[in-house]
Design a protein around this motif. Structure first.
Motif, PDB file in Angstrom:
ATOM      1  N   ASN A   1      29.940  19.055 -11.848  1.00 13.50           N
ATOM      2  CA  ASN A   1      29.465  19.964 -10.806  1.00 13.50           C
ATOM      3  C   ASN A   1      30.314  21.224 -10.877  1.00 13.50           C
ATOM      4  O   ASN A   1      31.465  21.219 -10.443  1.00 13.50           O
ATOM      5  CB  ASN A   1      29.596  19.266  -9.437  1.00 13.50           C
TER       6      ASN A   1
ATOM      7  N   LYS B   1      29.829  23.980  -9.354  1.00 19.37           N
ATOM      8  CA  LYS B   1      29.841  24.695  -8.065  1.00 19.37           C
ATOM      9  C   LYS B   1      29.616  26.202  -8.278  1.00 19.37           C
ATOM     10  O   LYS B   1      28.858  26.585  -9.151  1.00 19.37           O
ATOM     11  CB  LYS B   1      31.142  24.384  -7.326  1.00 19.37           C
TER      12      LYS B   1
ATOM     13  N   HIS C   1      25.051  17.153  -1.281  1.00 17.01           N
ATOM     14  CA  HIS C   1      26.487  17.296  -1.559  1.00 17.01           C
ATOM     15  C   HIS C   1      27.231  17.627  -0.265  1.00 17.01           C
ATOM     16  O   HIS C   1      26.733  18.356   0.582  1.00 17.01           O
ATOM     17  CB  HIS C   1      26.728  18.390  -2.609  1.00 17.01           C
TER      18      HIS C   1
ATOM     19  N   GLU D   1      29.570  19.586   0.440  1.00 17.76           N
ATOM     20  CA  GLU D   1      29.786  21.004   0.767  1.00 17.76           C
ATOM     21  C   GLU D   1      28.547  21.603   1.418  1.00 17.76           C
ATOM     22  O   GLU D   1      28.635  22.478   2.280  1.00 17.76           O
ATOM     23  CB  GLU D   1      30.205  21.772  -0.505  1.00 17.76           C
TER      24      GLU D   1
ATOM     25  N   GLU E   1      30.827  10.037  -2.610  1.00 17.05           N
ATOM     26  CA  GLU E   1      31.926  10.999  -2.620  1.00 17.05           C
ATOM     27  C   GLU E   1      32.542  11.063  -1.229  1.00 17.05           C
ATOM     28  O   GLU E   1      32.004  11.732  -0.343  1.00 17.05           O
ATOM     29  CB  GLU E   1      31.415  12.389  -3.001  1.00 17.05           C
TER      30      GLU E   1
ATOM     31  N   ALA F   1      38.146  13.249  -0.224  1.00 21.03           N
ATOM     32  CA  ALA F   1      38.678  13.202  -1.588  1.00 21.03           C
ATOM     33  C   ALA F   1      38.144  14.345  -2.445  1.00 21.03           C
ATOM     34  O   ALA F   1      38.534  14.494  -3.593  1.00 21.03           O
ATOM     35  CB  ALA F   1      38.323  11.865  -2.237  1.00 21.03           C
TER      36      ALA F   1
ATOM     37  N   GLY G   1      35.139  12.700  -6.402  1.00 19.36           N
ATOM     38  CA  GLY G   1      36.220  13.081  -5.479  1.00 19.36           C
ATOM     39  C   GLY G   1      37.546  13.032  -6.213  1.00 19.36           C
ATOM     40  O   GLY G   1      38.102  11.953  -6.417  1.00 19.36           O
ATOM     41  N   SER G   2      38.007  14.213  -6.671  1.00 16.36           N
ATOM     42  CA  SER G   2      39.304  14.336  -7.357  1.00 16.36           C
ATOM     43  C   SER G   2      39.429  13.442  -8.588  1.00 16.36           C
ATOM     44  O   SER G   2      40.508  12.920  -8.881  1.00 16.36           O
ATOM     45  CB  SER G   2      40.458  14.090  -6.378  1.00 16.36           C
ATOM     46  N   VAL G   3      38.312  13.276  -9.323  1.00 14.78           N
ATOM     47  CA  VAL G   3      38.385  12.556 -10.600  1.00 14.78           C
ATOM     48  C   VAL G   3      39.048  13.476 -11.630  1.00 14.78           C
ATOM     49  O   VAL G   3      38.702  14.657 -11.725  1.00 14.78           O
ATOM     50  CB  VAL G   3      36.981  12.135 -11.093  1.00 14.78           C
TER      51      VAL G   3
ATOM     52  N   LEU H   1      31.095  11.809 -10.894  1.00 16.76           N
ATOM     53  CA  LEU H   1      30.655  13.174 -10.573  1.00 16.76           C
ATOM     54  C   LEU H   1      31.938  13.982 -10.385  1.00 16.76           C
ATOM     55  O   LEU H   1      32.744  13.690  -9.497  1.00 16.76           O
ATOM     56  CB  LEU H   1      29.798  13.180  -9.298  1.00 16.76           C
ATOM     57  N   VAL H   2      32.106  14.985 -11.243  1.00 20.91           N
ATOM     58  CA  VAL H   2      33.401  15.661 -11.331  1.00 20.91           C
ATOM     59  C   VAL H   2      33.260  17.147 -11.022  1.00 20.91           C
ATOM     60  O   VAL H   2      32.401  17.829 -11.591  1.00 20.91           O
ATOM     61  CB  VAL H   2      33.979  15.490 -12.760  1.00 20.91           C
ATOM     62  N   GLY H   3      34.097  17.636 -10.134  1.00 23.51           N
ATOM     63  CA  GLY H   3      34.089  19.067  -9.811  1.00 23.51           C
ATOM     64  C   GLY H   3      35.156  19.789 -10.619  1.00 23.51           C
ATOM     65  O   GLY H   3      34.977  20.098 -11.801  1.00 23.51           O
ATOM     66  N   GLY H   4      36.314  20.022 -10.000  1.00 23.71           N
ATOM     67  CA  GLY H   4      37.388  20.829 -10.597  1.00 23.71           C
ATOM     68  C   GLY H   4      37.696  20.494 -12.047  1.00 23.71           C
ATOM     69  O   GLY H   4      37.791  21.393 -12.895  1.00 23.71           O
TER      70      GLY H   4
HETATM   71  P1  PGA Z   1      36.250  17.448  -7.203  1.00 23.04           P
HETATM   72  O1  PGA Z   1      34.734  17.675  -6.707  1.00 23.04           O
HETATM   73  O2  PGA Z   1      36.175  16.626  -8.460  1.00 23.04           O
HETATM   74  O3  PGA Z   1      36.797  18.825  -7.438  1.00 23.04           O
HETATM   75  O4  PGA Z   1      36.949  16.716  -6.115  1.00 23.04           O
HETATM   76  C1  PGA Z   1      33.787  16.640  -6.766  1.00 23.04           C
HETATM   77  C2  PGA Z   1      32.448  17.131  -6.239  1.00 23.04           C
HETATM   78  O5  PGA Z   1      32.431  18.007  -5.370  1.00 23.04           O
HETATM   79  O6  PGA Z   1      31.383  16.668  -6.665  1.00 23.04           O
END
Ligand code: PGA
Length: 270
Positions: A8, A10, A116, A118, A189, A193, A233-235, A253-256
């Motif tokens: 993700n 974002k 999501h 957010e 998620e 986290a 969540g913070s993976v 599911l990975v963000g950052g």
């Molecule tokens: P994160 O985000 O890995 O930066 O915690 C996860 C997400 O928002 O799907």
């Protein structure tokens, strides 16, 4: 069941950066597959199809304007897909600032991320709206990744099961009969986290994924056991390996940590 690794991105990256990261990611994954298939021996066959039996799907959710560029990079790679981070639940109309299913098809998106945290918490999306998007996206031929998760206050008040049950029941109330394990996936998620660096413990993840599995089997007796449930969540590369091995964790599911191709590829191969 194949594992799903979803990125993700974002509201990060311009079009060129989306294309560059996507192409780096594809190259890294192919290189790894190649090395694994040929056990370290170099392969000079340009047509080599050593990745074809890989039980994995990589999905990238870039910003809208990056969709087409990423889809072009992934081209015919059948283990790579591109998805949209949002979609308005109407064919077209006076919905300033929104994007329609046809526009997303035109940009070659095949997945839509719905619910999501957010969007729920920063943009005020309610369960009913999430339900409309879920049903409409499925009707319009997209695969849906539906996010659910509790806030810290809800968890501390002992409302975890109640919140997840409500989110699932509302979101799924109008799904079309064509919905099955190939067209819908879930991402658990925990809100506390996401982007915080505070990952849920393995025990917490295992417990909640077992609960989500139970709820899905009750709601979809025919395919609930096969429906992918991702954790998010913070993976990071250093915790992904242990999380993906847990029961009922079918993907991440990975963000950052997905913004840099090298870091995301380390998560895929953790
Ligand atoms: P994160 O985000 O890995 O930066 O915690 C996860 C997400 O928002 O799907």
């Amino acid at each position: 069941m194949k594992k799903i690794f979803a990125a993700n991105w974002k509201m990060f990256k311009n079009r060129q950066q989306c294309a560059e990261t996507a192409s780096e990611l594809l190259a890294l994954v192919r290189e790894h597959d190649h090395n694994a298939a040929h056990q370290g021996h170099e392969c000079h066959d340009a047509q080599c199809s050593c990745h074809q039996n890989v039980q994995r799907e990589v999905i990238v959710f870039p910003q809208f304007m990056g969709l087409h560029a990423v889809a072009m990079v992934f081209g015919g790679a059948d283990d790579f897909s591109v998805g949209a981070q949002n979609m308005y639940p109407a064919a077209e109309g006076a919905f300033t600032g929104e994007i329609s299913p046809a526009m997303l098809h035109d940009a070659r998106a095949t997945w839509v991320l719905v619910g999501h945290s957010e969007r729920r918490h920063l943009l005020g999306e309610q369960d009913d709206f999430v339900a409309k998007k879920t049903a409409f996206a499925l009707e319009q031929g997209f695969k849906v990744m539906l996010c659910i998760g509790e806030t810290l206050a809800e968890r501390e008040a002992g409302q975890l099961e109640q919140v997840l049950t409500r989110q699932l029941d509302t979101a799924l109330k109008n799904v079309p009969a064509t919905c099955d394990e190939k067209t819908i996936a879930f991402a658990y998620e925990p809100v506390w986290a996401i982007g915080t660096g505070r990952v849920a413990t393995l025990e917490e993840i295992k417990e909640v994924h077992a609960l989500v599995r139970k709820l899905l089997v009750q709601r979809f007796p025919n395919f609930g056991a096969e429906t992918p449930i991702l954790y998010g969540g913070s993976v990071k590369p250093d915790n992904a390996g242990a999380i993906i091995l847990l029961d009922n964790v079918d993907g991440l599911l990975v963000g950052g940590a997905s913004l840099v191709a090298e870091s995301f590829s380390r998560i895929i191969f953790a």
